[in-house]
Design an enzyme around this catalytic site. Structure first.
Site: not given
Length: 80
Positions: A16-18
């Site tokens: 998941n981000c980042p």
């Protein structure tokens, strides 16, 4: 479907981000100028983040597509 043959593949599935963009930055840095990178991701935010990353750093996003919740990107590294 595309007939691009990548020089390298980044599998960011499940991240998941980042993390996907951080890994993308490292992979692009290690790629030769003009090299082609295929990115595989499952984080929907990559639909926004990867095009912005390419635009900001001058790399070419050749194609992006979605297949059953998996996002695929083909990125050509800019010439030095």
């Amino acid at each position: 479907m595309t007939d691009f043959t990548p020089d390298a593949i980044l599998d960011a599935t499940g991240l998941n981000c980042p993390e996907p963009v951080m890994m993308l930055h490292t992979h692009v840095r290690n790629l030769a100028a003009g090299g082609l990178l295929k990115v595989i991701a499952t984080d929907p935010s990559t639909r926004r983040d990867i095009p912005k990353f390419c635009n900001f750093l001058g790399h070419e996003l050749l194609q992006q597509q979605e297949e059953a919740g998996t996002y695929l990107y083909w990125i050509r590294k800019k010439a030095d």
